[in-house]
Design an enzyme around this catalytic site. Structure first.
Site, PDB file in Angstrom:
ATOM      1  N   GLY A  73      45.162  31.802  10.617  1.00  0.00           N
ATOM      2  CA  GLY A  73      43.909  31.256  11.091  1.00  0.00           C
ATOM      3  C   GLY A  73      42.687  31.969  10.555  1.00  0.00           C
ATOM      4  N   THR A  74      42.740  33.292  10.447  1.00  0.00           N
ATOM      5  CA  THR A  74      41.576  34.047   9.971  1.00  0.00           C
ATOM      6  C   THR A  74      41.229  33.674   8.540  1.00  0.00           C
ATOM      7  OG1 THR A  74      41.976  35.909  11.455  1.00  0.00           O
ATOM      8  CG2 THR A  74      40.698  36.360   9.469  1.00  0.00           C
ATOM      9  N   GLN A 188      43.979  27.503  18.790  1.00  0.00           N
ATOM     10  CA  GLN A 188      44.494  27.466  20.164  1.00  0.00           C
ATOM     11  C   GLN A 188      44.835  26.051  20.618  1.00  0.00           C
ATOM     12  OE1 GLN A 188      45.271  30.074  22.057  1.00  0.00           O
ATOM     13  NE2 GLN A 188      44.518  31.564  20.571  1.00  0.00           N
ATOM     14  N   HIS A 210      51.901  31.182  14.136  1.00  0.00           N
ATOM     15  CA  HIS A 210      52.453  32.065  15.166  1.00  0.00           C
ATOM     16  C   HIS A 210      51.906  31.777  16.554  1.00  0.00           C
ATOM     17  CE1 HIS A 210      49.201  35.195  15.847  1.00  0.00           C
ATOM     18  NE2 HIS A 210      48.728  34.577  14.781  1.00  0.00           N
ATOM     19  N   THR A 246      51.224  32.670  -4.630  1.00  0.00           N
ATOM     20  CA  THR A 246      52.555  32.095  -4.489  1.00  0.00           C
ATOM     21  C   THR A 246      52.808  31.687  -3.045  1.00  0.00           C
ATOM     22  OG1 THR A 246      53.392  33.475  -6.289  1.00  0.00           O
ATOM     23  CG2 THR A 246      55.022  32.521  -4.783  1.00  0.00           C
ATOM     24  N   CYS A 339      37.821  45.175  21.150  1.00  0.00           N
ATOM     25  CA  CYS A 339      37.802  46.626  21.327  1.00  0.00           C
ATOM     26  C   CYS A 339      37.655  47.243  19.948  1.00  0.00           C
ATOM     27  CB  CYS A 339      39.083  47.096  22.002  1.00  0.00           C
ATOM     28  SG  CYS A 339      39.110  48.846  22.398  1.00  0.00           S
TER      29      CYS A 339
END
Length: 412
Positions: A73-74, A188, A210, A246, A339
């Site tokens: 996702g990032t 999400q 994931h 790849t 954090c």
């Protein structure tokens, strides 16, 4: 009390792989072949990737050519936001403004802020109401003020912290009326809600394996066929020359298997999860009456809140303290806040929703998924009173220590 087996309430961070996804991954890992190679092994791998692409596209309501595989996702958010911005400013240099909601995931927030710091972008933050839902009137007004200067807009499909579902289709329609591409982080939402890329009107949409029962390390960016993006990384020209590298054949096949299975029983699973979530919310309120639910106050799978999300703030205790005590008691949860360098910070999402810093520091996110049972919820509710009491005592002790130290003039 202590649980003999830990119960897991952090599915929004990552969820266990499903049996079918694990079986596909294991099978493909035992084989070889680069999907870009021309020999037999390469052609076989290429076929597996393209079948996975078609399957994933069907699950997401897209055309297979619109599926660009990424590492997650990032990367998908980075490719979309940077790619749209660079392509739009290259064509029309006046387009420097980016419209971004104040509750986006850091994969979007940090990318937008990087573009402002290094590429001359101008950020226009769009506010949300007390439930975390974007203010569409503010969104449209900001576009209409000077549409010729807007490069893109971005709005997540559902919030990763408090579970609020956003009016993505409405926002996309507003943006489209002015010729503005809208990106959405749907990490999400995908397979938790009915997500249809084609019907949404979005320009780009990020999803990740994931979060839905697939493996870590693969995701996809859905890119509408008429949308132009500037590539972020370069090399062999893979994935429509938008994402060189790849391809991970085994992970792609596993991702597709998880998506197909989840979409296949989405309605029934959403109802099951919403029922468990509502039971969890009721149990938390009974165990800790002053706990405050964040986000939409709904029951059932209404579409206003993710079916697997229950986010609370607990007055009088730090979220990190509550997390650690719950963990010791066999319950794994999340604060849902960032954090940095070991320094806890209040959630930007809760602050954007109008909560005070003190309230935001008491956040705890409980997210459920395909492995969650009613017994898990009962274990959480049983552990919570003790955990809450111990966390409050720790908070009071820390506060007293800070006051005493401040009185001596020493730095803390």
């Amino acid at each position: 009390m202590s649980a003999t087996q830990p119960v897991y309430f952090d599915h929004a961070a990552t969820t266990p792989m499903t049996a079918s996804a694990l079986a596909v991954l294991t099978q493909e890992l035992s084989r070889t072949g680069n999907p870009s190679s021309l020999h037999g092994a390469g052609r076989r791998a290429h076929t597996v990737v393209e079948e996975a692409r078609e399957s994933l596209a069907a699950a997401a309501g897209a055309h297979s050519s619109e599926v660009i595989f990424t590492s997650g996702g990032t990367e998908s958010d980075n490719l979309a936001v940077k790619g749209l911005y660079w392509a739009r400013t290259a064509a029309e240099p006046a387009r420097r403004r980016i419209l971004c909601s104040t509750v986006e995931h850091h994969a979007v927030l940090d990318t937008v802020e990087w573009l402002a710091a290094h590429e001359g972008a101008e950020i226009r933050w769009i506010g949300v109401d007390e439930t975390g839902r974007i203010r569409l009137d503010e969104f449209e007004a900001e576009i209409a003020r000077d549409p010729g200067t807007v490069a893109l807009a971005t709005l997540m499909w559902a919030n990763n912290e408090v579970g609020t579902v956003q009016p993505v289709a409405e926002a996309a329609s507003i943006a489209a009326a002015y010729g503005i591409p809208l990106h959405s982080d749907a990490v999400q939402a995908f397979t938790s809600l009915e997500v249809n890329f084609r019907a949404s009107g979005l320009a780009t949409m990020a999803i990740s394996a994931h979060k839905i029962g697939g493996p870590v390390g693969i995701g996809a960016l859905l890119v509408r066929r008429d949308i132009v993006l500037t590539a972020v990384q370069h090399g062999g020209g893979h994935e429509r020359a938008l994402r060189s590298g790849t391809l991970n054949t085994a992970a792609a096949a596993s991702f597709a298997a998880a998506a197909s299975e989840a979409v296949g029983h989405l309605a029934a699973e959403s109802q099951r999860l919403a029922g468990l979530r509502d039971s969890l919310i009721a149990g938390v309120r009974q165990a800790v009456p002053d706990a405050e639910l964040s986000g939409p106050a709904v029951e059932g799978a209404t579409g206003d809140r993710l079916p697997g999300n229950a986010h609370f703030t607990f007055p009088g205790c730090e979220g990190d303290s509550l997390l650690f005590v719950l963990d010791m008691l066999g319950v794994q949860s999340s604060t849902g806040s960032a954090c940095t360098a070991g320094v806890p910070r209040p959630s930007h999402v809760l602050l954007a929703m109008g909560r005070t810093e003190e309230a935001a520091r008491g956040a705890q996110r409980f997210t459920i998924g395909h492995t969650t049972t009613a017994a898990d919820v009962q274990a959480l509710v049983a552990a919570l009173p003790e955990a809450h009491q111990r966390a409050k005592q720790a908070g009071m002790a820390a506060k007293k220590s800070r006051i005493q130290t401040a009185g001596t003039g020493l730095k803390v």
